[in-house]
Design an enzyme around this catalytic site. Structure first.
Site, PDB file in Angstrom:
ATOM      1  N   LYS A   1       0.850  -1.200   0.000  1.00  0.00           N
ATOM      2  CA  LYS A   1       0.000   0.000   0.000  1.00  0.00           C
ATOM      3  C   LYS A   1       0.881   1.244   0.000  1.00  0.00           C
ATOM      4  O   LYS A   1       1.536   1.555   0.977  1.00  0.00           O
ATOM      5  CB  LYS A   1      -0.928   0.061   1.215  1.00  0.00           C
ATOM      6  CG  LYS A   1      -2.004   1.147   0.986  1.00  0.00           C
ATOM      7  CD  LYS A   1      -2.588   1.749   2.227  1.00  0.00           C
ATOM      8  CE  LYS A   1      -1.830   2.912   2.794  1.00  0.00           C
ATOM      9  NZ  LYS A   1      -1.955   4.187   2.061  1.00  0.00           N
TER      10      LYS A   1
ATOM     11  N   GLY B   1       7.136   4.715   8.036  1.00  0.00           N
ATOM     12  CA  GLY B   1       6.254   5.862   8.239  1.00  0.00           C
ATOM     13  C   GLY B   1       6.536   6.485   9.585  1.00  0.00           C
ATOM     14  O   GLY B   1       7.626   6.351  10.143  1.00  0.00           O
ATOM     15  N   SER B   2       5.529   7.139  10.130  1.00  0.00           N
ATOM     16  CA  SER B   2       5.728   7.885  11.372  1.00  0.00           C
ATOM     17  C   SER B   2       5.785   6.949  12.582  1.00  0.00           C
ATOM     18  O   SER B   2       5.227   5.844  12.556  1.00  0.00           O
ATOM     19  CB  SER B   2       4.595   8.889  11.544  1.00  0.00           C
ATOM     20  OG  SER B   2       3.371   8.194  11.608  1.00  0.00           O
ATOM     21  N   THR B   3       6.427   7.415  13.630  1.00  0.00           N
ATOM     22  CA  THR B   3       6.521   6.630  14.862  1.00  0.00           C
ATOM     23  C   THR B   3       5.129   6.404  15.455  1.00  0.00           C
ATOM     24  O   THR B   3       4.824   5.316  15.951  1.00  0.00           O
ATOM     25  CB  THR B   3       7.448   7.350  15.865  1.00  0.00           C
ATOM     26  OG1 THR B   3       8.761   7.378  15.284  1.00  0.00           O
ATOM     27  CG2 THR B   3       7.514   6.628  17.203  1.00  0.00           C
TER      28      THR B   3
ATOM     29  N   GLY C   1       3.507   3.668  13.531  1.00  0.00           N
ATOM     30  CA  GLY C   1       4.271   2.450  13.810  1.00  0.00           C
ATOM     31  C   GLY C   1       3.862   1.829  15.143  1.00  0.00           C
ATOM     32  O   GLY C   1       3.699   0.613  15.258  1.00  0.00           O
TER      33      GLY C   1
ATOM     34  N   GLU D   1      10.301   0.968  10.145  1.00  0.00           N
ATOM     35  CA  GLU D   1      11.269   2.037   9.848  1.00  0.00           C
ATOM     36  C   GLU D   1      10.549   3.341  10.118  1.00  0.00           C
ATOM     37  O   GLU D   1       9.661   3.720   9.352  1.00  0.00           O
ATOM     38  CB  GLU D   1      11.705   1.987   8.372  1.00  0.00           C
ATOM     39  CG  GLU D   1      12.361   0.694   7.947  1.00  0.00           C
ATOM     40  CD  GLU D   1      13.843   0.647   8.266  1.00  0.00           C
ATOM     41  OE1 GLU D   1      14.379   1.624   8.831  1.00  0.00           O
ATOM     42  OE2 GLU D   1      14.463  -0.385   7.967  1.00  0.00           O
TER      43      GLU D   1
ATOM     44  N   CYS E   1      13.467  10.973   6.546  1.00  0.00           N
ATOM     45  CA  CYS E   1      13.498  10.415   7.904  1.00  0.00           C
ATOM     46  C   CYS E   1      14.853  10.637   8.563  1.00  0.00           C
ATOM     47  O   CYS E   1      14.943  10.864   9.757  1.00  0.00           O
ATOM     48  CB  CYS E   1      13.161   8.936   7.859  1.00  0.00           C
ATOM     49  SG  CYS E   1      14.143   8.037   6.665  1.00  0.00           S
TER      50      CYS E   1
ATOM     51  N   GLU F   1       9.992  15.733  14.973  1.00  0.00           N
ATOM     52  CA  GLU F   1      10.282  15.711  13.550  1.00  0.00           C
ATOM     53  C   GLU F   1       9.408  16.766  12.864  1.00  0.00           C
ATOM     54  O   GLU F   1       8.195  16.699  12.960  1.00  0.00           O
ATOM     55  CB  GLU F   1       9.922  14.308  13.051  1.00  0.00           C
ATOM     56  CG  GLU F   1      10.552  13.937  11.783  1.00  0.00           C
ATOM     57  CD  GLU F   1      10.219  12.497  11.418  1.00  0.00           C
ATOM     58  OE1 GLU F   1       9.151  11.991  11.795  1.00  0.00           O
ATOM     59  OE2 GLU F   1      11.044  11.893  10.724  1.00  0.00           O
TER      60      GLU F   1
HETATM   61  P1  NAP Z   1       2.482   7.930   8.170  1.00  0.00           P
HETATM   62  O1  NAP Z   1       1.424   8.930   8.343  1.00  0.00           O
HETATM   63  O2  NAP Z   1       2.857   7.073   9.308  1.00  0.00           O
HETATM   64  O3  NAP Z   1       2.026   7.030   6.942  1.00  0.00           O
HETATM   65  C1  NAP Z   1       2.832   6.007   6.384  1.00  0.00           C
HETATM   66  C2  NAP Z   1       1.944   5.044   5.639  1.00  0.00           C
HETATM   67  O4  NAP Z   1       1.084   4.379   6.570  1.00  0.00           O
HETATM   68  C3  NAP Z   1       1.017   5.681   4.622  1.00  0.00           C
HETATM   69  O5  NAP Z   1       0.880   4.803   3.523  1.00  0.00           O
HETATM   70  C4  NAP Z   1      -0.267   5.809   5.406  1.00  0.00           C
HETATM   71  O6  NAP Z   1      -1.402   5.941   4.607  1.00  0.00           O
HETATM   72  C5  NAP Z   1      -0.264   4.517   6.185  1.00  0.00           C
HETATM   73  N1  NAP Z   1      -1.071   4.491   7.400  1.00  0.00           N
HETATM   74  C6  NAP Z   1      -1.616   5.532   8.087  1.00  0.00           C
HETATM   75  N2  NAP Z   1      -2.263   5.069   9.193  1.00  0.00           N
HETATM   76  C7  NAP Z   1      -2.107   3.720   9.207  1.00  0.00           C
HETATM   77  C8  NAP Z   1      -2.521   2.675  10.105  1.00  0.00           C
HETATM   78  N3  NAP Z   1      -3.218   2.928  11.212  1.00  0.00           N
HETATM   79  N4  NAP Z   1      -2.168   1.394   9.820  1.00  0.00           N
HETATM   80  C9  NAP Z   1      -1.433   1.117   8.713  1.00  0.00           C
HETATM   81  N5  NAP Z   1      -1.027   2.051   7.833  1.00  0.00           N
HETATM   82  C10 NAP Z   1      -1.353   3.348   8.079  1.00  0.00           C
HETATM   83  O7  NAP Z   1       3.835   8.589   7.682  1.00  0.00           O
HETATM   84  P2  NAP Z   1       4.021   9.603   6.492  1.00  0.00           P
HETATM   85  O8  NAP Z   1       3.568  10.932   6.951  1.00  0.00           O
HETATM   86  O9  NAP Z   1       3.458   9.050   5.225  1.00  0.00           O
HETATM   87  O10 NAP Z   1       5.609   9.580   6.309  1.00  0.00           O
HETATM   88  C11 NAP Z   1       6.445  10.346   7.040  1.00  0.00           C
HETATM   89  C12 NAP Z   1       7.081   9.541   8.161  1.00  0.00           C
HETATM   90  O11 NAP Z   1       7.783   8.424   7.635  1.00  0.00           O
HETATM   91  C13 NAP Z   1       8.102  10.341   8.908  1.00  0.00           C
HETATM   92  O12 NAP Z   1       7.920  10.166  10.290  1.00  0.00           O
HETATM   93  C14 NAP Z   1       9.424   9.732   8.460  1.00  0.00           C
HETATM   94  O13 NAP Z   1      10.459   9.890   9.379  1.00  0.00           O
HETATM   95  C15 NAP Z   1       9.066   8.323   8.252  1.00  0.00           C
HETATM   96  N6  NAP Z   1      10.029   7.666   7.364  1.00  0.00           N
HETATM   97  C16 NAP Z   1      10.909   6.768   7.909  1.00  0.00           C
HETATM   98  C17 NAP Z   1      11.852   6.143   7.107  1.00  0.00           C
HETATM   99  C18 NAP Z   1      12.824   5.163   7.689  1.00  0.00           C
HETATM  100  O14 NAP Z   1      13.434   4.425   6.928  1.00  0.00           O
HETATM  101  N7  NAP Z   1      13.000   5.102   8.983  1.00  0.00           N
HETATM  102  C19 NAP Z   1      11.889   6.415   5.748  1.00  0.00           C
HETATM  103  C20 NAP Z   1      10.985   7.336   5.224  1.00  0.00           C
HETATM  104  C21 NAP Z   1      10.047   7.951   6.060  1.00  0.00           C
HETATM  105  P3  NAP Z   1      -1.879   7.427   4.142  1.00  0.00           P
HETATM  106  O15 NAP Z   1      -0.892   7.879   3.138  1.00  0.00           O
HETATM  107  O16 NAP Z   1      -3.202   7.261   3.579  1.00  0.00           O
HETATM  108  O17 NAP Z   1      -1.869   8.269   5.397  1.00  0.00           O
END
Ligand code: NAP
Ligand code: MG
Length: 491
Positions: free
Chosen positions: A195, A247-249, A252, A269, A303, A400
């Site tokens: 997804k 994605g976000s902590t 996660g 991650e 990230c 962040e």
């Molecule tokens: P996010 O809001 O956590 O979303 C990540 C993904 O999860 C999206 O596809 C999102 O869908 C989906 N999602 C949302 N709620 C969910 C749930 N309850 N269960 C399962 N999936 C769900 O993060 P983001 O804003 O897209 O990305 C930014 C974050 O990613 C930052 O915190 C960044 O640090 C982190 N990141 C980490 C790494 C690493 O390798 N450590 C790399 C890149 C990014 P939607 O798009 O529809 O919300």
């Protein structure tokens, strides 16, 4: 909602602000797209959809399908059949041929994918073209090479695939995050339901079509678009053996709670708040370039962004002066222009979050500095921003921001630099600039971070594992380590 039946919109990048430096490779985007399940685009059960927009213009690029639980169930079922009937038992040397084919096709069509990535996500074309796409292809090449060598990768073990992997990725590096997840999963013999993020699904759907071109057996890779609920349904589905999330902590943690006690394997991650540490003996001009790249690459939607600058007190003033001069030269604007350094903020929601944290930084007593720059009227934009006089307790030093905002603090001794650098719940990355090799090793030993860059920043290689400590998650992607989360029978 199949794309076979709807006319495609041709986006001509030359329409916007013509200049010789504007990328001119045209791309076709279907007006409506379905879900990629079992090797074809299918309509979602509920017929629900949402728009994908270009954050630089706010124009709609197309309508995407929103997968619900029934669609997730169907995709996982198809992935399970493909695992049982074809992929799970295919010899590694055969799987590897498909991965090489995916890598080569991606390389051949990299320019078109780069334009799509830039249109959908807002990142500068120079980055999509020179970083995201070549790195994504490199990951497929790298894992293609492992597919028939798993026994050599883990001598004495009995590596076996796990089954169906449910993978959820963010919007900051859509194709690269897809490659980090899909390549090792397929190399290890698992099938995938992926997804992508709501705001950046176009390249994943195009990659799904590319997988058919590569002859990948139906059902081995499935791509379902949708919002958070779609991701939640996927990771909690009973027949998903392995969950991989970037994605976000906050999300996660929610995923970990939701699947606790299920026996699913999981890697997370998550976010970061990296310290970028500059000592007074560092080559200053190079350090300036490193710091600028560390925070302004991809608008700071990274990230591992070096979002906290820790500069040694003795050089603070001269360093900040040089940094300001350098920021005056950054070009913010049309992401398709090859001279653009900072593109569009990925979404209105992300822009609001950046603005809120910046406002709070000022209220808390930080001194905001921004170079003079004209921002386009349409679209989502934020200028490169420095914060001086930041205290460790400020939210802009702790949370962040995920935008082009650098919080600057000082330190006197290496011990103090370590204490400040580690004073965060995150532990993803860090950077050190100094002329002394022994100090680099001393620092690297003490920094709580999955990756420590020395006299450079944001260097990646498919052979090098990446991942976090503390609230930045667990598990590694990249390298031989990146195979481990997708295999049973290994230590
Ligand atoms: P996010 O809001 O956590 O979303 C990540 C993904 O999860 C999206 O596809 C999102 O869908 C989906 N999602 C949302 N709620 C969910 C749930 N309850 N269960 C399962 N999936 C769900 O993060 P983001 O804003 O897209 O990305 C930014 C974050 O990613 C930052 O915190 C960044 O640090 C982190 N990141 C980490 C790494 C690493 O390798 N450590 C790399 C890149 C990014 P939607 O798009 O529809 O919300
Ligand atoms: Mg978009």
């Amino acid at each position: 909602m199949s794309d076979e039946t709807t006319p495609a919109t041709t986006i001509d990048p030359l329409d916007w602000d013509y200049a010789p430096s504007v990328e001119s490779t045209p791309v076709d985007i279907p007006a409506e797209q379905g879900l990629w399940i079992g090797g074809e685009m299918v309509a979602p059960v509920s017929d629900a959809g949402f728009d994908s927009i270009n954050p630089a213009t706010e124009e709609t690029l197309g309508v995407l399908a929103e997968a619900d639980e029934a669609d997730v169930d169907r995709a996982v079922g198809v992935a399970r059949d493909a695992y049982d009937d074809v992929w799970g038992s295919m010899p590694g040397k055969e799987r590897s041929k498909y991965l090489f084919r995916l890598a080569r096709l991606l390389q051949e069509r990299a320019r078109e994918f780069a334009v799509l990535e830039t249109l959908d996500g807002g990142k500068p074309i120079r980055e999509a073209r020179d970083f995201d796409l070549p790195m994504a292809a490199a990951h497929f090449f790298y894992y293609a090479g492992w597919a028939d060598k798993l026994d050599y990768a883990f001598p004495g073990a009995d590596p076996k695939p796990l089954g169906v992997a449910g993978q959820v990725i963010p919007w900051n590096f859509p194709m690269l995050m897809l490659a980090w997840k899909v390549a090792p999963a397929l190399a290890a013999g698992n099938t995938v339901v992926l997804k992508p993020a709501e705001t950046t699904s176009l390249t994943a759907l195009e990659f799904a079509r590319l997988s058919a071109e590569a002859g990948l057996p139906e059902g081995v890779l499935n791509v379902i678009t949708g919002a958070g609920a779609t991701g939640a349904a996927l990771v909690t589905h009973d027949d998903v053996d392995k969950v991989a999330f970037t994605g976000s902590t906050a999300v996660g943690k929610r995923i970990q709670e939701a699947i606790a006690g299920t026996g699913k394997r999981v890697t997370l991650e998550l976010g970061g708040k990296a310290a970028h540490i500059v000592f007074d003996d560092a080559p200053l001009d190079q350090a300036i370039e490193g710091v600028v790249n560390g925070i302004f690459f991809n608008q700071g939607h990274v990230c591992c962004a070096g979002s906290r600058l820790l500069v040694q007190e003795s050089i603070h003033d001269v360093f900040v002066e040089k940094l300001k001069e350098r920021l005056e030269l950054l070009r913010v604007g049309n992401p398709l222009d090859k001279n653009t350094d900072i593109g569009a903020i990925n979404s209105a929601a992300q822009l609001d979050r950046i603005k809120a944290l910046v406002a709070e930084g000022e209220t808390a007593g930080g001194e905001r500095w921004q170079p003079a720059c004209d921002l386009p009227e349409q679209g989502f934009w934020f200028p490169p921003t420095l914060f001086l006089g930041v205290a460790q307790s400020h939210r802009i030093a702790q949370e962040e921001i995920f935008g082009p905002v650098l919080s600057i603090m000082t330190f006197r001794t290496p011990e103090e630099a370590i204490e400040k650098a580690n004073n965060t719940p995150y532990g993803l990355s860090a950077g050190v600039w100094t002329n002394k090799g022994s100090r680099i090793l001393w620092m690297a030993d003490r920094l709580e971070a999955g990756v420590v860059w020395a006299n450079t920043y944001n260097q990646f290689d498919p052979a090098s594992p990446f991942g976090g400590y503390k609230e930045s998650g667990f598990g590694r992607e990249g390298g031989r380590h990146g195979l481990l989360p997708y295999l049973g029978g290994v230590a």
